[in-house]
Design a protein around this motif. Structure first.
Motif, mmCIF file in Angstrom:
data_model
loop_
_atom_site.group_PDB
_atom_site.id
_atom_site.type_symbol
_atom_site.label_atom_id
_atom_site.label_comp_id
_atom_site.label_asym_id
_atom_site.label_seq_id
_atom_site.Cartn_x
_atom_site.Cartn_y
_atom_site.Cartn_z
ATOM 1 N N THR A 152 0.833 -1.208 0.000
ATOM 2 C CA THR A 152 0.000 0.000 0.000
ATOM 3 C C THR A 152 0.863 1.251 0.000
ATOM 4 O O THR A 152 0.608 2.204 -0.747
ATOM 5 C CB THR A 152 -0.927 0.013 1.229
ATOM 6 O OG1 THR A 152 -1.767 -1.146 1.195
ATOM 7 C CG2 THR A 152 -1.791 1.260 1.250
ATOM 8 N N GLY A 153 1.890 1.251 0.853
ATOM 9 C CA GLY A 153 2.775 2.413 0.925
ATOM 10 C C GLY A 153 3.516 2.657 -0.372
ATOM 11 O O GLY A 153 3.641 3.800 -0.832
ATOM 12 N N LEU A 154 4.007 1.579 -0.980
ATOM 13 C CA LEU A 154 4.751 1.708 -2.236
ATOM 14 C C LEU A 154 3.855 2.245 -3.349
ATOM 15 O O LEU A 154 4.227 3.189 -4.060
ATOM 16 C CB LEU A 154 5.332 0.348 -2.634
ATOM 17 C CG LEU A 154 6.122 0.294 -3.953
ATOM 18 C CD1 LEU A 154 7.326 1.215 -3.875
ATOM 19 C CD2 LEU A 154 6.559 -1.128 -4.261
ATOM 20 N N LEU A 155 2.665 1.661 -3.484
ATOM 21 C CA LEU A 155 1.744 2.120 -4.525
ATOM 22 C C LEU A 155 1.297 3.557 -4.280
ATOM 23 O O LEU A 155 1.203 4.360 -5.205
ATOM 24 C CB LEU A 155 0.524 1.194 -4.586
ATOM 25 C CG LEU A 155 0.759 -0.193 -5.183
ATOM 26 C CD1 LEU A 155 -0.483 -1.063 -5.026
ATOM 27 C CD2 LEU A 155 1.147 -0.084 -6.652
ATOM 28 N N GLY A 156 1.031 3.881 -2.996
ATOM 29 C CA GLY A 156 0.611 5.245 -2.668
ATOM 30 C C GLY A 156 1.689 6.268 -2.958
ATOM 31 O O GLY A 156 1.404 7.362 -3.453
ATOM 32 N N ALA A 157 2.940 5.913 -2.645
ATOM 33 C CA ALA A 157 4.049 6.836 -2.895
ATOM 34 C C ALA A 157 4.292 7.038 -4.388
ATOM 35 O O ALA A 157 4.769 8.100 -4.813
ATOM 36 C CB ALA A 157 5.323 6.314 -2.223
ATOM 37 N N SER A 182 -2.912 8.019 2.680
ATOM 38 C CA SER A 182 -2.981 6.902 1.730
ATOM 39 C C SER A 182 -1.748 6.006 1.755
ATOM 40 O O SER A 182 -1.833 4.818 1.437
ATOM 41 C CB SER A 182 -3.171 7.438 0.302
ATOM 42 O OG SER A 182 -2.048 8.227 -0.085
ATOM 43 N N ALA A 183 -0.594 6.556 2.133
ATOM 44 C CA ALA A 183 0.653 5.783 1.999
ATOM 45 C C ALA A 183 1.530 5.817 3.243
ATOM 46 O O ALA A 183 2.716 5.499 3.159
ATOM 47 C CB ALA A 183 1.438 6.286 0.786
#
Length: 227
Positions: A152-157, A182-183
């Motif tokens: 989630t963090g990677l996609l959000g960033a 979000s991230a």
């Protein structure tokens, strides 16, 4: 010996990925993506059990908690700004947290996930230490939750800056709320690249989102299996 190799090897892989990403900032070399991919490949190749790897690598996971606390420094520096925009931050974070938890429940139902896996997915949108604790409390699998949080963090960033450009978001406050909610940690790191104000707002947004998850996630469990 395996514990020491796990500890040093994880640091070495992350350091190498960091240098590669600095020289060539493309998604493939992102430390958040490359490091776990290389570590998983090495563990599979050497047939090393995860428990043996975790015996040394868990010290790095334990550092997440003091690292999260360190975000208090920019919060203190921009305390006046945070008080000024408190209503916007709370409203934005609560809306984003509701969407994140709701989408996780919907995704769990769509994929027909077993309860432990579904419970591991629901807290994916808060910072890792708190997400893992929430997961353990509600009957999830903390290790799987950590994976979902990282994804989630990677996609959000990655997607966050694109959304900012697409929607022509100019306010550093709005950028910080978007990335922090979000991230979480990865988004906050990206927010600090934009400005110190965005980073501070993102830090407090991440904290508010974590508090919201502690309250909302147990309630959201009642919807698993009913959609």
């Amino acid at each position: 010996m395996t514990a020491l190799l796990s500890f040093m090897g994880t640091i070495g892989v992350y350091w190498t990925a960091k240098r590669l990403h600095r020289k060539k900032p493309i998604l493939l070399f992102s430390p958040l993506l490359l490091t776990p991919a290389v570590l998983v490949a090495v563990l599979l190749w050497t047939q090393t059990p995860y428990e043996s790897y975790a015996a040394g690598a868990h010290y790095l996971s334990d550092m997440l908690q003091p690292a999260t606390v360190a975000f208090a420094v920019p919060l203190y520096k921009h305390s006046a700004l945070l008080r000024k925009h408190a209503k916007e931050i709370i409203a934005g974070v609560l809306a984003g947290s509701a969407a994140a938890i709701g989408s996780a429940v919907w995704l769990a139902e769509l994929l027909h996930l077993e309860s432990p896996l579904a419970y591991s997915l629901i807290p994916r949108s808060v910072t890792t230490p708190i997400a893992m604790n929430v997961s353990q409390t509600i009957g999830g699998i903390p290790a799987m939750t950590a994976v979902f949080v990282m994804m989630t963090g990677l996609l959000g960033a990655i997607i966050g800056p694109f959304v900012i450009r697409l929607c022509h978001i100019r306010s550093d406050v709005a950028k910080g709320i978007l990335l922090g909610t979000s991230a979480h940690g990865a988004g906050t790191s990206k927010a600090f690249e934009i400005s110190s104000v965005s980073g501070a707002i993102s830090s407090v947004s991440m904290i508010v989102a974590a508090v919201a998850a502690l309250v909302a996630v147990p309630w959201a469990l009642s919807f698993v299996g009913t959609l």
